[in-house]
Design a protein around this motif. Structure first.
Motif, mmCIF file in Angstrom:
data_model
loop_
_atom_site.group_PDB
_atom_site.id
_atom_site.type_symbol
_atom_site.label_atom_id
_atom_site.label_comp_id
_atom_site.label_asym_id
_atom_site.label_seq_id
_atom_site.Cartn_x
_atom_site.Cartn_y
_atom_site.Cartn_z
ATOM 1 N N ALA A 117 -5.478 -9.540 6.354
ATOM 2 C CA ALA A 117 -5.696 -10.371 5.296
ATOM 3 C C ALA A 117 -7.126 -10.234 4.581
ATOM 4 C CB ALA A 117 -6.167 -12.011 6.257
ATOM 5 N N ARG A 118 -7.720 -9.686 5.099
ATOM 6 C CA ARG A 118 -8.904 -9.419 3.463
ATOM 7 C C ARG A 118 -9.498 -7.520 3.156
ATOM 8 N NH1 ARG A 118 -14.581 -8.958 6.269
ATOM 9 N NH2 ARG A 118 -13.861 -6.867 7.616
ATOM 10 N N ASP A 119 -8.570 -6.977 3.242
ATOM 11 C CA ASP A 119 -9.715 -5.809 3.139
ATOM 12 C C ASP A 119 -8.442 -5.518 2.207
ATOM 13 O OD1 ASP A 119 -11.423 -5.683 4.909
ATOM 14 O OD2 ASP A 119 -10.860 -5.268 6.936
ATOM 15 N N PRO A 120 -7.057 -5.492 2.527
ATOM 16 C CA PRO A 120 -6.339 -5.022 1.244
ATOM 17 C C PRO A 120 -6.415 -5.710 -0.231
ATOM 18 C CG PRO A 120 -5.405 -4.790 3.349
ATOM 19 C CD PRO A 120 -6.536 -5.875 3.180
ATOM 20 N N ALA A 121 -7.190 -6.734 0.000
ATOM 21 C CA ALA A 121 -7.436 -7.023 -1.319
ATOM 22 C C ALA A 121 -8.772 -6.683 -2.085
ATOM 23 C CB ALA A 121 -7.315 -9.292 -1.133
ATOM 24 N N LEU A 122 -9.558 -6.479 -0.625
ATOM 25 C CA LEU A 122 -10.813 -5.749 -1.772
ATOM 26 C C LEU A 122 -10.583 -4.904 -2.252
ATOM 27 C CD1 LEU A 122 -12.944 -7.220 1.395
ATOM 28 C CD2 LEU A 122 -13.096 -8.480 -1.013
ATOM 29 N N ALA A 123 -9.604 -3.748 -1.639
ATOM 30 C CA ALA A 123 -9.372 -2.392 -1.672
ATOM 31 C C ALA A 123 -8.828 -2.650 -3.280
ATOM 32 C CB ALA A 123 -8.466 -1.891 -1.419
ATOM 33 N N ARG A 124 -7.736 -3.997 -3.729
ATOM 34 C CA ARG A 124 -6.938 -4.329 -4.810
ATOM 35 C C ARG A 124 -7.440 -4.368 -5.603
ATOM 36 N NH1 ARG A 124 -2.029 -6.323 -5.992
ATOM 37 N NH2 ARG A 124 -1.211 -7.136 -3.560
ATOM 38 N N GLU A 125 -9.148 -4.845 -5.414
ATOM 39 C CA GLU A 125 -9.805 -5.567 -6.536
ATOM 40 C C GLU A 125 -10.881 -4.307 -7.037
ATOM 41 O OE1 GLU A 125 -12.402 -8.578 -5.090
ATOM 42 O OE2 GLU A 125 -10.415 -10.173 -4.322
ATOM 43 N N ALA A 126 -11.224 -3.667 -5.902
ATOM 44 C CA ALA A 126 -11.853 -2.433 -6.389
ATOM 45 C C ALA A 126 -11.137 -1.635 -7.408
ATOM 46 C CB ALA A 126 -12.329 -1.677 -5.078
ATOM 47 N N GLY A 127 -9.373 -2.025 -7.486
ATOM 48 C CA GLY A 127 -8.884 -0.965 -8.267
ATOM 49 C C GLY A 127 -8.157 0.012 -7.887
ATOM 50 N N PHE A 128 -7.895 0.006 -6.795
ATOM 51 C CA PHE A 128 -7.010 0.868 -5.464
ATOM 52 C C PHE A 128 -6.085 0.204 -6.229
ATOM 53 C CE2 PHE A 128 -11.137 2.196 -3.379
ATOM 54 C CZ PHE A 128 -10.983 3.552 -3.350
ATOM 55 N N ARG A 129 -4.508 1.910 -5.865
ATOM 56 C CA ARG A 129 -3.633 0.599 -6.567
ATOM 57 C C ARG A 129 -2.011 1.212 -5.051
ATOM 58 N NH1 ARG A 129 0.221 3.324 -11.368
ATOM 59 N NH2 ARG A 129 -0.473 5.218 -10.171
ATOM 60 N N THR A 130 -3.122 1.215 -4.205
ATOM 61 C CA THR A 130 -2.599 1.676 -2.327
ATOM 62 C C THR A 130 -3.499 1.688 -1.784
ATOM 63 O OG1 THR A 130 -2.424 4.195 -2.506
ATOM 64 C CG2 THR A 130 -0.201 2.615 -3.375
ATOM 65 N N PHE A 131 -3.364 0.936 0.248
ATOM 66 C CA PHE A 131 -4.145 0.852 0.782
ATOM 67 C C PHE A 131 -2.983 1.822 1.560
ATOM 68 C CE2 PHE A 131 -5.847 -1.188 4.849
ATOM 69 C CZ PHE A 131 -7.061 -1.481 4.254
ATOM 70 N N PHE A 132 -3.422 2.883 2.121
ATOM 71 C CA PHE A 132 -2.695 3.442 3.974
ATOM 72 C C PHE A 132 -3.090 2.893 4.830
ATOM 73 C CE2 PHE A 132 -0.831 5.701 -0.217
ATOM 74 C CZ PHE A 132 0.216 6.589 0.059
ATOM 75 N N THR A 133 -2.894 2.969 5.482
ATOM 76 C CA THR A 133 -2.913 2.541 7.301
ATOM 77 C C THR A 133 -2.789 3.546 7.480
ATOM 78 O OG1 THR A 133 -0.509 1.450 7.815
ATOM 79 C CG2 THR A 133 -2.758 0.627 6.465
ATOM 80 N N THR A 134 -2.781 3.816 9.263
ATOM 81 C CA THR A 134 -2.140 4.788 10.166
ATOM 82 C C THR A 134 -0.391 3.458 11.170
ATOM 83 O OG1 THR A 134 -3.099 3.803 11.986
ATOM 84 C CG2 THR A 134 -3.919 5.907 10.715
ATOM 85 N N ARG A 135 0.062 2.461 10.284
ATOM 86 C CA ARG A 135 1.246 2.208 11.146
ATOM 87 C C ARG A 135 2.404 2.832 10.915
ATOM 88 N NH1 ARG A 135 4.992 -1.008 8.268
ATOM 89 N NH2 ARG A 135 3.875 -1.763 6.668
ATOM 90 N N ARG A 136 3.455 2.997 12.181
ATOM 91 C CA ARG A 136 4.449 4.324 11.842
ATOM 92 C C ARG A 136 5.741 3.616 11.059
ATOM 93 N NH1 ARG A 136 5.247 6.732 17.901
ATOM 94 N NH2 ARG A 136 2.739 8.133 17.753
ATOM 95 N N GLY A 137 6.545 4.345 10.084
ATOM 96 C CA GLY A 137 7.200 3.885 9.581
ATOM 97 C C GLY A 137 7.652 4.353 8.122
ATOM 98 N N HIS A 138 8.540 3.807 7.696
ATOM 99 C CA HIS A 138 8.613 4.306 6.359
ATOM 100 C C HIS A 138 8.275 2.800 5.145
ATOM 101 C CE1 HIS A 138 12.853 4.099 7.947
ATOM 102 N NE2 HIS A 138 12.973 3.680 6.729
ATOM 103 N N THR A 139 9.163 2.980 3.899
ATOM 104 C CA THR A 139 9.363 1.984 3.173
ATOM 105 C C THR A 139 9.544 2.485 2.112
ATOM 106 O OG1 THR A 139 7.713 0.507 1.683
ATOM 107 C CG2 THR A 139 6.856 2.610 1.934
ATOM 108 N N ARG A 140 10.017 1.523 1.663
ATOM 109 C CA ARG A 140 11.450 1.503 0.412
ATOM 110 C C ARG A 140 10.671 0.469 -0.593
ATOM 111 N NH1 ARG A 140 17.731 1.680 2.017
ATOM 112 N NH2 ARG A 140 18.007 1.733 0.062
ATOM 113 N N SER A 141 10.104 -0.004 -0.539
ATOM 114 C CA SER A 141 9.430 -1.572 -1.611
ATOM 115 C C SER A 141 7.499 -1.586 -1.680
ATOM 116 C CB SER A 141 9.862 -2.587 -0.120
ATOM 117 O OG SER A 141 8.749 -4.101 -0.881
ATOM 118 N N ALA A 142 7.566 -2.049 -2.992
ATOM 119 C CA ALA A 142 6.645 -2.162 -3.425
ATOM 120 C C ALA A 142 5.223 -3.311 -3.079
ATOM 121 C CB ALA A 142 6.512 -2.388 -4.744
#
Length: 265
Positions: free
Chosen positions: A203-228
């Protein structure tokens, strides 16, 4: 009883293989779907260089390889309905990523991104004279080969143990230093360890990454994505270069994936 079975499966290679065989059948339908599958490697020992190459050849029979920027662009535009693609990533910036993995990548003509701990480029946690992690010359060679770099933080700290101001400073310093090294903005961040709720606050850290200018925040949650919608909780499969083809396919659901690709199911 459950704890004994779980521990035994984890510690016994033969039983672990059987568990993965069963898991492949159970998970294969979900993993056969189109989308972006990001692989997370760490070290690639020289003795496993060919095994690593074989894993990539195996994946190449099931989809295309794309870099992190292309993955972002395709997700932002709306993932193509039938496309399956793989993004190769490495965490921590071990020296063997340059020495062992990079020759395989360049030989096969594949893109990849290494998530670097920016402070370790000048002060790595290794003994004097030891070259366990990539240095600036290694990163320059990596970039010259057309490969990408991303941020793994400035000091490889667990974000959940830091305050918001410290995290913002980590993000800013790491992105600034790595962008200067790359000669272009570094837009992608991979969270150390990467488990939501334990290693970072979703709830906090991905938003801070966005504010720092990053466009993505990668985790180690298994799976795949098709969505922005996943840009700031990107899934990744943590994989190992010693795994057999069957172990590798089991994690990604490769049993049915091959049939789906070949049109036999």
């Amino acid at each position: 009883m459950y704890h004994w079975v779980k521990t035994t499966l984890r510690d016994t290679p033969a039983l672990r293989g059987l568990a993965l065989r069963g898991g492949a059948l159970l998970r294969s339908l979900a993993c056969a779907e189109p989308g972006l599958y990001t692989l997370c490697y760490h070290q690639i020992p020289a003795a496993l260089q060919e095994r690593f190459a074989d894993q990539l050849r195996l994946l190449g029979r099931h989809g295309d390889f794309i870099d992190a920027d292309t993955a972002y662009d395709r997700l932002a535009a709306g993932w193509p309905a039938r496309e399956r693609a793989f993004l190769i990533s490495f965490d921590d910036g071990y020296a063997d990523n340059r020495d062992v993995a990079m020759p395989v990548l360049t030989d096969l003509g594949l893109p990849a991104i290494v998530f670097l701990v920016s402070d370790w480029l000048d002060a790595p946690p290794q003994a004097p004279g030891e070259r366990r992690y990539m240095d600036r010359a290694d990163v320059a060679a990596w970039l010259d080969a057309g490969l990408q770099i991303g941020s793994h933080g400035a000091r490889h700290l667990r974000l959940s143990g830091l305050g918001a101001e410290d995290i913002a400073a980590e993000f800013a310093r790491s992105r600034h230093d790595l962008s200067a090294l790359a000669g272009r903005p570094v837009d992608h961040f991979a969270c150390p360890w990467g488990v939501a709720g334990h290693d970072f606050d979703p709830a906090r850290d991905p938003a801070l990454a966005r504010e720092a200018g990053f466009r993505t925040f990668f985790t180690t949650r298994r799976g795949h994505t098709r969505s922005a919608d996943d840009f700031f909780l990107m899934p990744r499969h943590v994989v190992e270069p010693h795994w057999s083809d069957f172990e590798f396919e089991a994690l990604l659901g490769g049993s049915r994936l091959r049939r789906h690709r070949d049109g036999t199911a």
